[in-house]
Write a protein that holds these residues in place. Structure first.
Motif, PDB file in Angstrom:
ATOM      1  N   UNK A  96      35.609  70.782 122.233  1.00 26.50           N
ATOM      2  CA  UNK A  96      35.959  72.198 122.374  1.00 26.50           C
ATOM      3  C   UNK A  96      34.774  73.091 121.991  1.00 26.50           C
ATOM      4  N   UNK A  97      34.073  72.722 120.923  1.00 25.09           N
ATOM      5  CA  UNK A  97      32.906  73.501 120.494  1.00 25.09           C
ATOM      6  C   UNK A  97      31.768  73.394 121.509  1.00 25.09           C
ATOM      7  N   UNK A  98      31.552  72.190 122.018  1.00 24.96           N
ATOM      8  CA  UNK A  98      30.509  71.996 123.023  1.00 24.96           C
ATOM      9  C   UNK A  98      30.782  72.846 124.264  1.00 24.96           C
ATOM     10  N   UNK A  99      32.051  72.937 124.629  1.00 24.17           N
ATOM     11  CA  UNK A  99      32.435  73.722 125.800  1.00 24.17           C
ATOM     12  C   UNK A  99      32.093  75.190 125.603  1.00 24.17           C
ATOM     13  N   UNK A 100      32.352  75.720 124.412  1.00 22.98           N
ATOM     14  CA  UNK A 100      32.050  77.120 124.135  1.00 22.98           C
ATOM     15  C   UNK A 100      30.544  77.361 124.071  1.00 22.98           C
ATOM     16  N   UNK A 101      29.818  76.422 123.486  1.00 21.70           N
ATOM     17  CA  UNK A 101      28.354  76.536 123.435  1.00 21.70           C
ATOM     18  C   UNK A 101      27.779  76.522 124.847  1.00 21.70           C
ATOM     19  N   UNK A 102      28.270  75.606 125.691  1.00 22.87           N
ATOM     20  CA  UNK A 102      27.782  75.511 127.069  1.00 22.87           C
ATOM     21  C   UNK A 102      28.055  76.806 127.838  1.00 22.87           C
ATOM     22  N   UNK A 103      29.219  77.382 127.609  1.00 24.52           N
ATOM     23  CA  UNK A 103      29.584  78.640 128.276  1.00 24.52           C
ATOM     24  C   UNK A 103      28.632  79.759 127.873  1.00 24.52           C
TER      25      UNK A 103
END
Length: 315
Positions: A96-103
């Motif tokens: 979930x954190x990786x997804x937000x960072x990627x965004x």
């Protein structure tokens, strides 16, 4: 549990304005507490606002991560016993954190909102790097021209001129010219079916008696290597003699008749000069086994062959 994510970008020169501890290159043995940009900058995972682990691999894109300085602060990170890694954090939380960072990173890369300056900066940096490459290529061209002028000795074969070989790849180029110019000579009494330059240069060949037949119907005993060498100065051979059909060199090098060469399996063979009655014929050598070993490997010397055709290196 909420996370705070912040990422900003700046060049190395800008970093050094406010960070005097940054150096371009660490001096060996230096006792100063200094570090390079690559040692500290990038994306960091933090807990309670304390950097724990660098996580540059979370960023996927074309940017240079050391140009970025970012923090992912999340109190829900589960740390390892030595408190140097977040790898004990449940996988679903990390995803979930990786997804937000990627965004967020994509918005920076694409120049969305207030991030247009970053895209312009990347374009300027890319142009500058290309200019440096163009300058390097120009300098390399000038260097090569000067070298060519200092190295005037060439071999003229047909309408083309070739350098005296200094490497296996140059031996291959010269051999190709000889095969083309002297097709009637049967210089290479084998059919080339493959070649490789990953570990030196060699040809995979098969006996000419099988040439009309498809490769799939040819027994393995008909195949072998033609090994290319600048010369035979090195007495250690990097192939097994049993797999060698022929050796092609520019010259014999420092190896003398009667001296022994050893292959990677420890097999030994002696260098033998093949006698010729006519003075205009090329000098030939072969490697021969001792005792019950009847294996013989022909050695073809390009320099000697070309001299027999009245071709020598000239200015």
């Amino acid at each position: 549990m909420k996370a705070q994510i912040v990422i900003w970008a700046e060049g190395d020169s800008q970093k050094r304005i406010y960070n005097p501890m940054l150096v371009e290159r660490l001096q060996q043995g230096s006792e100063e507490i200094e570090y390079k940009v690559a040692d500290r900058y990038g994306l960091w995972a933090c807990k309670n606002f304390i950097p724990i682990q660098r996580i540059d691999h979370w960023l996927e894109g074309k940017g240079s991560y050391t140009k970025l300085h970012g923090f992912v602060n999340y109190d829900g990170f589960t740390l390892t016993a030595n408190r140097s890694s977040i790898e004990n954090t449940p996988t679903e939380r990390l995803k979930a954190l990786k997804k937000e960072v990627a965004k967020l990173y994509r918005s920076i890369e694409n120049g969305e909102g207030d991030n247009q300056d970053y895209v312009k900066w990347l374009e300027i940096e890319t142009e500058a790097q290309n200019e440096r490459k163009a300058d390097e290529e120009k300098a390399e061209l000038s260097k090569r021209i000067k070298k060519a002028k200092r190295n005037p000795k060439m071999l003229k074969i047909g309408q083309n001129r070739f350098l005296v070989p200094s490497s296996e790849s140059e031996v291959a180029l010269l051999l190709a010219a000889v095969l083309q110019e002297f097709q009637e000579e049967a210089v290479l009494p084998y059919e080339i079916v493959d070649y490789n330059s990953s570990k030196g240069v060699d040809f995979l060949v098969r006996d000419l008696t099988y040439k009309p037949k498809p490769l799939s119907g040819t027994p393995e005993t008909a195949f072998g290597y033609v090994e290319l060498k600048k010369n035979l100065t090195n007495k250690k051979f990097n192939h097994a003699f049993k797999n060698i059909k022929m050796i092609v060199c520019y010259d014999i090098g420092q190896l003398k008749e009667g001296e022994v060469m050893e292959d990677l399996e420890g097999e030994q063979m002696k260098l033998k000069r093949v006698s010729t009655r006519r003075a205009d014929l090329a000098i030939r050598y072969s490697l021969v086994g001792d005792g019950n070993n009847k294996h013989e490997i022909s050695i073809f010397l390009l320099e000697s062959f070309l001299k027999s055709k009245k071709i020598s290196a000239t200015e």
